[in-house]
Design an enzyme around this catalytic site. Structure first.
Site, PDB file in Angstrom:
ATOM      1  N   GLU A 127      40.162  40.603  39.880  1.00 35.24           N
ATOM      2  CA  GLU A 127      41.056  39.677  39.177  1.00 35.24           C
ATOM      3  C   GLU A 127      42.426  40.309  39.054  1.00 35.24           C
ATOM      4  O   GLU A 127      42.540  41.507  38.754  1.00 35.24           O
ATOM      5  CB  GLU A 127      40.600  39.442  37.732  1.00 35.24           C
ATOM      6  CG  GLU A 127      39.371  38.623  37.529  1.00 35.24           C
ATOM      7  CD  GLU A 127      39.054  38.477  36.029  1.00 35.24           C
ATOM      8  OE1 GLU A 127      39.974  38.547  35.197  1.00 35.24           O
ATOM      9  OE2 GLU A 127      37.878  38.325  35.709  1.00 35.24           O
ATOM     10  N   GLU A 139      33.518  41.795  32.642  1.00 32.67           N
ATOM     11  CA  GLU A 139      34.253  42.822  31.890  1.00 32.67           C
ATOM     12  C   GLU A 139      33.440  43.335  30.700  1.00 32.67           C
ATOM     13  O   GLU A 139      33.878  43.274  29.543  1.00 32.67           O
ATOM     14  CB  GLU A 139      35.594  42.280  31.428  1.00 32.67           C
ATOM     15  CG  GLU A 139      36.533  42.056  32.599  1.00 32.67           C
ATOM     16  CD  GLU A 139      37.898  41.523  32.193  1.00 32.67           C
ATOM     17  OE1 GLU A 139      38.061  41.120  31.037  1.00 32.67           O
ATOM     18  OE2 GLU A 139      38.781  41.515  33.051  1.00 32.67           O
TER      19      GLU A 139
HETATM   20  C1  GLA Z   1      40.078  38.892  31.946  1.00 29.50           C
HETATM   21  C2  GLA Z   1      38.892  37.981  32.075  1.00 29.50           C
HETATM   22  C3  GLA Z   1      39.240  36.620  32.576  1.00 29.50           C
HETATM   23  C4  GLA Z   1      40.506  36.113  31.925  1.00 29.50           C
HETATM   24  C5  GLA Z   1      41.592  37.111  32.172  1.00 29.50           C
HETATM   25  C6  GLA Z   1      42.926  36.670  31.630  1.00 29.50           C
HETATM   26  O1  GLA Z   1      40.354  39.584  33.065  1.00 29.50           O
HETATM   27  O2  GLA Z   1      37.907  38.519  32.913  1.00 29.50           O
HETATM   28  O3  GLA Z   1      38.153  35.770  32.292  1.00 29.50           O
HETATM   29  O4  GLA Z   1      40.294  35.965  30.562  1.00 29.50           O
HETATM   30  O5  GLA Z   1      41.256  38.304  31.533  1.00 29.50           O
HETATM   31  O6  GLA Z   1      43.939  37.583  31.922  1.00 29.50           O
END
Ligand code: GLA
Length: 687
Positions: A324, A166
């Protein structure tokens, strides 16, 4: 990417297209074996097999555990888990671990950490505590990327590289001197001469005339406002700098493993919007996105639908990966709502119905320690005999039953909605007539109304080709280039139907207001001239004489060549046009396009009425006839098609369709009744 799989992607001859990362849909999630004793790994792989997991993201935050001191490596645990996963048929999307620098690096080089607007340097103890212009960070990051790729580049478990994590989410800006120097260079390359920059930025205001690029600083704390043109360029520079870091890591991976696909996880909806992912999409081998619903939104499935349609726009319609999402509650909202029974499956299939070829979770096993210890996971604290793991296992079964859908594409929509992060950034840069104006809210309102009617929408960048669409929605697209404005006008001139909402086409790509009346880029197309904005108070509403209602915004203006569809009924604007429509001369196609302007932010009901009118005018219907509120999506591979029907309501809803429901393995003849909270994926008899 194709949907076939090879045993080791590293065996492919260079230049061939990458295989999909899993056999059928990718299913699994972020896996953190480093958080657990190795005995637990055995239980993990057994549970993964039970749930049908075939894909995990590994090593995302593990830099400090594989480079244990400067230049000292311990790959033992990673070797063992890679081997174990491979032995159990689980493919690995191996992360370059650069999202979280090791403590030893931050102690030796505290200068790699970002600096806030007010000059405070980030401290150790978090993650993403680095900035992309740090030469020192880049050197260390590329060294670990090289090490990891050399060690695992030919590993048979390896399916894809997952670069960092991210990018731009938690390290979105830095205001340090090294970034400042890179920013000056970026500006020099963009503008060539400082006088050009002065002219474009309008730096005469407040006498901010620059005589050299060296005088320009990042927008550090001043106590007052910065020039919006400078702020927007700083956003663009930051996006480019982060992309530059991704590209640098990617190029190391590409050199060492030319046949392994490479991506990084976008956050198109939940990120602060600094990163212009539409521009990044060209640099990844498959578009991957993270998405989390907001518990405070009772219609969070609508926001999910909007996000997924945006991601598909970025992938150019190609299958993309949901990298995710959560099995249940997150831990970073003020109140972290658990998902309702069935919501995990509805969410996953809504992403898949909108083009995802996989659904991965953050994370596999719920942490017992660390800052995300109360974030949900596939295997909760309470273990596998739980609602959550039961649903994870059930979804694994569903994905196997619908595996034939993988590799197909979402059928092209007839309605396009234009959305641009650069424009959304411009809207945030500098004070505006009201804090309540937000392009995402406007776009979501129309998107929700279309989705609830079962109408498919492609959300695309304003620079995309518009031919083939019947209708285009331009929701508060504040910044727009001349070229893209002309393309929208050409679409209407050629018989298309356009709806444009207030505060669209206001500024040029340089963030300068177009003069002569609002909305500058569209005055001629719309046949209107608005002259003054009348923002509304927080709870104020306006009513229109056709019964519609609006909030946030109203405008004083006139229709020049357009018809007035509705006028304001009260206050200073009583009797003045609120909604207008211009019918264009019939096009070569023999049909007359229309250009509708809406000068207030319509309520849901009024937006719905406008969409009904637009759909009728453009001759667009739902994906399949059915009850209002039932989400209907179609994927097709050219010879077969599949209808996804997702019922988010508390009552049964129906859809007209004939075929085989792959989930329940039952025939549907003419009408499918989808029980409350349920889903169906129907292979249609007549694609
Ligand atoms: C993001 C991060 C993950 C985790 C999630 C929690 O998407 O990439 O590592 O912290 O948030 O919602």
């Amino acid at each position: 990417m194709t949907s076939s799989i090879v045993s080791s992607a590293a065996d492919l001859p260079a230049g061939t297209s990458f295989p999909w990362i899993a056999d059928g849909f990718a299913y699994g999630g972020d896996y953190g074996p480093e958080q657990w004793p190795e005995e637990v790994w055995q239980e993990d792989v057994a549970l993964m097999a039970r749930a049908g997991v075939n894909s995990v993201n590994l090593g995302v935050f593990s830099w400090g555990l594989i480079e244990i001191a400067d230049g000292v490596y311990d790959f033992g645990w990673l070797d063992r888990i890679m081997a174990l996963l491979h032995a159990h048929g689980v493919g690995v999307n191996l992360a370059t671990p650069t999202a979280a620098p090791p403590i030893w690096l931050l102690q030796a080089h505290p200068e790699v950490a970002p600096v806030t607007e007010a000059g405070v340097r980030f401290s150790q103890g978090g993650r993403l505590g680095w900035y992309p212009c740090s030469a020192t960070f880049r050197r260390y990051a590329l060294r670990i990327v090289e090490k990891v790729s050399q060690r695992y580049g030919k590993h048979p478990a390896l399916r894809m590289w997952h670069v960092s994590n991210e990018l731009g989410n938690e390290n979105h800006h830095s205001y340090d001197d090294e970034t400042g120097a890179a920013w000056q260079l970026w500006l020099r390359e963009k503008y060539g001469a400082v006088e050009t920059l002065n002219d474009v930025w309008g730096s005469a205001f407040w006498g901010h005339h620059y005589t050299s690029f060296e005088q320009i600083q990042p927008p550090r704390y001043t106590g007052t406002g910065h020039n919006p043109a400078l702020l927007l360029d700083f956003e663009r520079f930051t996006s480019d700098a982060l992309l530059g870091h991704y590209v640098a890591e990617r190029d190391v991976l590409r050199r060492i493993t030319p046949n392994i696909p490479i991506t990084t996880n976008f956050m198109v909806q939940n990120s602060p919007g600094v990163v212009d992912y539409a521009a990044w999409a060209h640099e990844v081998d498959l578009v991957a996105n993270d998405h989390y619903t907001l518990g405070s939104d009772p219609e969070r499935y609508g926001e999910l639908a909007f996000s997924a349609d945006r991601v598909r726009g970025m992938s150019g319609g190609a299958p993309w990966l949901l990298m995710e999402h959560s099995t249940s509650a997150v831990n970073w909202q003020p109140r972290n709502l658990a998902k309702s029974p069935g919501e995990l499956t509805r969410n996953s299939l809504a992403h898949i119905g909108r083009g995802a070829d996989g659904a991965l979770f953050f994370q596999w096993r719920q942490s017992s320690s660390g800052s995300e210890q109360f974030h949900s996971a596939a295997v909760p604290h309470a273990g596998a005999e739980t609602k959550v793991f039961g649903e994870v296992e059930a979804l694994g079964g569903v994905l196997k039953r619908i595996a034939e859908v993988a590799g197909s594409r979402v059928a092209k929509a007839s309605v396009a909605m234009l959305f641009d992060s650069d424009s959304a950034s411009a809207l945030r840069c500098g004070p505006k007539p009201t804090v309540d104006v937000n392009s995402l809210d406007v776009a979501l309102t129309f998107h929700r109304e279309l989705t609830s009617r079962g109408v498919a929408v492609d959300i695309v960048h304003p620079g995309s080709r518009l031919d083939g669409y019947a209708a285009v929605i331009v929701p508060t697209l504040f910044l727009l280039s001349e070229h893209n404005a002309a393309a929208i006008a050409a679409f209407a001139t050629n018989g298309g139907h356009v709806v444009i909402t207030a505060f669209s086409g206001i500024v040029t790509s340089h963030n300068r207001v177009r003069l002569g009346g609002y909305p500058g880029a569209f005055r001629d197309l719309l046949g209107v001239r608005f002259e003054e904005i009348f923002p509304l108070l927080e709870h104020e509403r306006v009513t229109l004489d056709n019964g519609w209602a609006g909030s946030v915004w109203s405008e004083l203006g006139e229709a020049t060549t357009a018809q007035v569809v509705a006028s304001y009924t009260e206050g200073d604007l009583a009797g003045r046009p609120a909604v207008t429509r211009r019918t264009l001369p019939a096009s070569g196609r023999g049909t007359a396009g229309t250009a509708t302007y809406v000068s207030t932010m319509l309520s849901r009901a009024s937006a719905g009425a406008l969409m009904d009118d637009l759909l009728a005018r453009a001759g667009v219907g739902p994906v399949a006839a059915g009850d209002r509120g039932l989400e209907r999506l179609r994927r097709t591979d050219g010879s077969r098609s599949w209808l996804f029907a997702i019922n988010h309501a508390a009552t049964p809803l129906s859809v007209t369709v004939t075929g085989l429901d792959l989930i329940s393995d039952t025939r549907v003849e003419g009408l499918a009744v989808i029980p409350a909270g349920s889903v169906a994926v129907i292979r249609e008899d007549n694609p």
